[in-house]
Design a protein around this motif. Structure first.
Motif, PDB file in Angstrom:
ATOM      1  N   ALA A  31       0.769  -1.109  -0.082  1.00  0.00           N
ATOM      2  CA  ALA A  31       0.011   0.005  -0.067  1.00  0.00           C
ATOM      3  C   ALA A  31       1.117   1.212  -0.032  1.00  0.00           C
ATOM      4  CB  ALA A  31      -0.831   0.106   1.279  1.00  0.00           C
ATOM      5  N   ASP A  32       2.073   1.277   0.046  1.00  0.00           N
ATOM      6  CA  ASP A  32       2.994   2.348   0.063  1.00  0.00           C
ATOM      7  C   ASP A  32       4.010   2.666  -0.957  1.00  0.00           C
ATOM      8  OD1 ASP A  32       4.420   0.211   1.169  1.00  0.00           O
ATOM      9  OD2 ASP A  32       6.045   1.277   2.126  1.00  0.00           O
ATOM     10  N   TYR A  33       4.000   1.489  -1.921  1.00  0.00           N
ATOM     11  CA  TYR A  33       4.831   1.461  -3.214  1.00  0.00           C
ATOM     12  C   TYR A  33       4.093   0.701  -4.213  1.00  0.00           C
ATOM     13  CZ  TYR A  33       7.141  -2.874  -2.241  1.00  0.00           C
ATOM     14  OH  TYR A  33       7.479  -4.231  -1.821  1.00  0.00           O
ATOM     15  N   LEU A  34       4.367   0.912  -5.438  1.00  0.00           N
ATOM     16  CA  LEU A  34       3.940   0.044  -6.507  1.00  0.00           C
ATOM     17  C   LEU A  34       4.799  -1.028  -6.706  1.00  0.00           C
ATOM     18  CD1 LEU A  34       3.240   3.206  -8.968  1.00  0.00           C
ATOM     19  CD2 LEU A  34       1.591   1.802  -7.902  1.00  0.00           C
ATOM     20  N   SER A  35       4.168  -2.220  -6.467  1.00  0.00           N
ATOM     21  CA  SER A  35       4.997  -3.627  -6.855  1.00  0.00           C
ATOM     22  C   SER A  35       5.398  -3.570  -8.477  1.00  0.00           C
ATOM     23  CB  SER A  35       3.960  -4.621  -6.532  1.00  0.00           C
ATOM     24  OG  SER A  35       4.654  -5.683  -6.750  1.00  0.00           O
ATOM     25  N   ARG A  36       6.570  -3.994  -8.528  1.00  0.00           N
ATOM     26  CA  ARG A  36       6.935  -4.077  -9.859  1.00  0.00           C
ATOM     27  C   ARG A  36       7.150  -5.729 -10.172  1.00  0.00           C
ATOM     28  NH1 ARG A  36       7.450   1.034  -7.735  1.00  0.00           N
ATOM     29  NH2 ARG A  36       8.411   2.451  -9.164  1.00  0.00           N
ATOM     30  N   THR A  37       6.555  -6.637  -9.477  1.00  0.00           N
ATOM     31  CA  THR A  37       6.632  -8.016  -9.583  1.00  0.00           C
ATOM     32  C   THR A  37       5.855  -8.646 -10.764  1.00  0.00           C
ATOM     33  OG1 THR A  37       6.676  -8.331  -7.056  1.00  0.00           O
ATOM     34  CG2 THR A  37       6.039 -10.111  -8.518  1.00  0.00           C
ATOM     35  N   ARG A  38       4.637  -7.908 -11.259  1.00  0.00           N
ATOM     36  CA  ARG A  38       4.244  -8.506 -12.345  1.00  0.00           C
ATOM     37  C   ARG A  38       4.839  -8.087 -13.611  1.00  0.00           C
ATOM     38  NH1 ARG A  38      -1.460  -7.300 -15.242  1.00  0.00           N
ATOM     39  NH2 ARG A  38      -1.844  -9.439 -16.247  1.00  0.00           N
ATOM     40  N   GLU A  39       5.520  -6.958 -13.512  1.00  0.00           N
ATOM     41  CA  GLU A  39       6.454  -6.501 -14.575  1.00  0.00           C
ATOM     42  C   GLU A  39       7.613  -7.293 -14.677  1.00  0.00           C
ATOM     43  OE1 GLU A  39       7.003  -2.131 -15.039  1.00  0.00           O
ATOM     44  OE2 GLU A  39       6.145  -2.067 -13.213  1.00  0.00           O
ATOM     45  N   LEU A  40       8.019  -7.608 -13.507  1.00  0.00           N
ATOM     46  CA  LEU A  40       9.494  -8.612 -13.794  1.00  0.00           C
ATOM     47  C   LEU A  40       8.925  -9.995 -14.008  1.00  0.00           C
ATOM     48  CD1 LEU A  40      12.192  -8.982 -13.019  1.00  0.00           C
ATOM     49  CD2 LEU A  40      11.683  -9.546 -10.417  1.00  0.00           C
ATOM     50  N   ALA A  41       7.766 -10.361 -13.766  1.00  0.00           N
ATOM     51  CA  ALA A  41       7.368 -11.716 -14.081  1.00  0.00           C
ATOM     52  C   ALA A  41       7.383 -11.922 -15.610  1.00  0.00           C
ATOM     53  CB  ALA A  41       5.977 -12.001 -13.665  1.00  0.00           C
ATOM     54  N   GLN A  42       6.704 -10.694 -16.652  1.00  0.00           N
ATOM     55  CA  GLN A  42       6.614 -10.561 -17.760  1.00  0.00           C
ATOM     56  C   GLN A  42       8.046 -10.319 -18.510  1.00  0.00           C
ATOM     57  OE1 GLN A  42       3.896  -7.263 -17.611  1.00  0.00           O
ATOM     58  NE2 GLN A  42       2.192  -8.419 -17.687  1.00  0.00           N
ATOM     59  N   THR A  43       8.719  -9.558 -17.556  1.00  0.00           N
ATOM     60  CA  THR A  43      10.103  -9.394 -18.374  1.00  0.00           C
ATOM     61  C   THR A  43      10.871 -10.442 -18.606  1.00  0.00           C
ATOM     62  OG1 THR A  43       9.918  -6.922 -17.911  1.00  0.00           O
ATOM     63  CG2 THR A  43      12.280  -7.900 -18.257  1.00  0.00           C
ATOM     64  N   SER A  44      10.991 -11.315 -17.334  1.00  0.00           N
ATOM     65  CA  SER A  44      11.815 -12.605 -17.088  1.00  0.00           C
ATOM     66  C   SER A  44      11.284 -13.820 -17.463  1.00  0.00           C
ATOM     67  CB  SER A  44      11.972 -12.558 -15.563  1.00  0.00           C
ATOM     68  OG  SER A  44      11.086 -12.896 -14.700  1.00  0.00           O
ATOM     69  N   ASN A  45       9.857 -13.940 -17.777  1.00  0.00           N
ATOM     70  CA  ASN A  45       9.190 -15.030 -17.883  1.00  0.00           C
ATOM     71  C   ASN A  45       9.353 -16.043 -16.793  1.00  0.00           C
ATOM     72  OD1 ASN A  45       8.467 -14.639 -20.814  1.00  0.00           O
ATOM     73  ND2 ASN A  45      10.527 -14.946 -21.318  1.00  0.00           N
ATOM     74  N   ALA A  46       9.369 -15.204 -15.725  1.00  0.00           N
ATOM     75  CA  ALA A  46       9.252 -16.169 -14.350  1.00  0.00           C
ATOM     76  C   ALA A  46       7.979 -16.678 -13.909  1.00  0.00           C
ATOM     77  CB  ALA A  46       9.942 -15.344 -13.203  1.00  0.00           C
ATOM     78  N   LYS A  47       7.613 -17.503 -13.221  1.00  0.00           N
ATOM     79  CA  LYS A  47       6.291 -17.907 -12.689  1.00  0.00           C
ATOM     80  C   LYS A  47       6.045 -17.174 -11.307  1.00  0.00           C
ATOM     81  CE  LYS A  47       5.171 -22.217 -12.912  1.00  0.00           C
ATOM     82  NZ  LYS A  47       5.055 -23.696 -12.823  1.00  0.00           N
ATOM     83  N   HIS A  48       4.647 -16.261 -11.724  1.00  0.00           N
ATOM     84  CA  HIS A  48       4.411 -15.370 -10.744  1.00  0.00           C
ATOM     85  C   HIS A  48       3.498 -16.120  -9.701  1.00  0.00           C
ATOM     86  CE1 HIS A  48       2.719 -11.030  -9.845  1.00  0.00           C
ATOM     87  NE2 HIS A  48       3.053 -11.563  -8.872  1.00  0.00           N
TER      88      HIS A  48
END
Length: 369
Positions: free
Chosen positions: A174-191
């Motif tokens: 709630a205090d910063y924007l997560s970049r995890t979904r972007e990282l999943a898309q960039t790296s092809n990692a499983k989210h």
């Protein structure tokens, strides 16, 4: 001197501080803004109104060192440029921080710890006190709570010859924007997210007690609600515990965001039991949280503490349930700026159309100390 010659960018100042180069960082914002958040180690001059009014004598009574550079800082880099020009006229070697605190929001360094065959990189956003992690073993890695541009994590993984296999968040921030979904898309990692996560994008659900294999490392999922309903911790063998906003090295997570009075009490009780579940683990386990309650010096020192040390350090961890609930309610800090917007965007998994620097500006307020 041209105005662009008076400017220093965040990357350069970050390197100066990490290299421990002599520099005076002079904050010229109003005192109430500085009390919200500041660059660790900076000094303050309460001269903002005078600078804005065009007072040419504003630095007559301000004493600074002439033998090292001065970097002036304001909210967005405009008033600090006025200050830099006035100081230059007094013979100082001076620069204004480009973009001010809004850009410093993204300044970071790293710290590392090696536990057996596992290397952990703590990625530390200085101004927000935000911590994210890359856990690497053999040629694979897991990223927890990505809080910076995906390229940061991609570069660190590449430097260590890791492929990012999994990415996850300990909770909906709630205090910063997560970049995890972007990282999943960039790296092809499983989210990955806990199965109860209330987000509106697809993810791979994980459950309490599940185990992940990352190289030679085994990481166990521990559901630990309280700060939020979906809060989750990750245990690396008997060596390390990634606690998100459940347990910090200087406090615990707040249980009140997006909750009414009755819900706060319910969540505080959940938080109490989650914390004590974590405290029952091996006392030598290293606690690696998602936040520090204050700004982080760019000193490369790992922010962590053993369960045993935290029990001795934090009195609230010795409280009975009712005392803990009362204490947390009495110590709740002001709400984080823009927290409803940020949490909503994190649930959506996209912040398209928003400027992260505008949304994330301000202090970290997720901790109860």
């Amino acid at each position: 001197m041209k105005s662009e010659e008076l400017i220093i960018d965040v990357s350069t100042l970050s390197h100066w501080l990490q290299e421990k180069r002599p520099v005076t960082v002079l904050d010229v914002r109003p005192i109430e803004q500085r009390e919200e958040w500041a660059i660790a180690g900076s000094v303050h001059a309460d001269i903002y109104d005078k600078l804005k009014s065009g007072d040419q004598h504003v630095f007559d009574d301000v004493q600074l060192r002439h033998d090292q550079p001065v970097v002036t800082v304001c909210a967005a880099g405009k008033t600090s440029l006025i200050a830099a020009e006035l100081l230059r006229q007094k013979g100082y070697r001076v620069y204004s921080l480009k973009g001010g605190m809004k850009e410093w929001n993204f300044a970071f360094d790293t710290a590392e710890v090696i536990l057996g065959k596992v290397k952990i990189i703590q990625v530390r956003r200085s101004s927000k006190g935000v911590l994210s992690y890359i856990i690497g073993s053999d040629d694979e890695a897991l990223v927890i709570d990505a809080a910076l541009d995906p390229q940061v994590y991609m570069d660190l993984a590449k430097a260590n010859k890791w492929t990012i296999k999994y990415v996850t968040d300990t909770h909906i921030h709630a205090d910063y924007l997560s970049r995890t979904r972007e990282l999943a898309q960039t790296s092809n990692a499983k989210h990955l997210l806990i199965n109860t996560a209330g987000v509106s994008y697809p993810f791979t659900p994980i459950n309490d007690g599940d185990r992940l294999k990352v190289g030679d490392a085994i990481i166990e999922i521990i559901y630990s609600p309280g700060h939020t309903a979906e809060s989750t911790s990750f245990k690396l063998g008997e060596d390390a515990l990634f606690t998100g906003d459940t347990l910090f090295t200087d406090g615990v997570g707040r249980p009140d965001l997006k909750a009414n009075t009755d819900e706060v009490i319910t969540r505080a009780k959940l938080l109490y039991h989650s914390i004590h579940k974590l405290l029952s683990l091996n006392p030598d386990t290293l606690v690696l949280p998602a936040h520090l309650a204050s700004t982080i010096p760019l000193d490369g020192k790992l922010i962590a503490g053993s369960i045993k040390d935290l029990k001795n350090k934090l009195q609230m961890l010795t409280f009975a349930e009712d005392e803990f609930v009362d204490y947390t309610q009495s110590r709740i800090p002001p709400t984080p700026p823009n927290y409803l917007t940020i949490a909503t965007l994190n649930k959506q998994g996209s912040y398209e159309g928003y400027n992260p620097a505008d949304l994330e500006a301000g202090a970290n307020r997720c901790a109860i100390a």
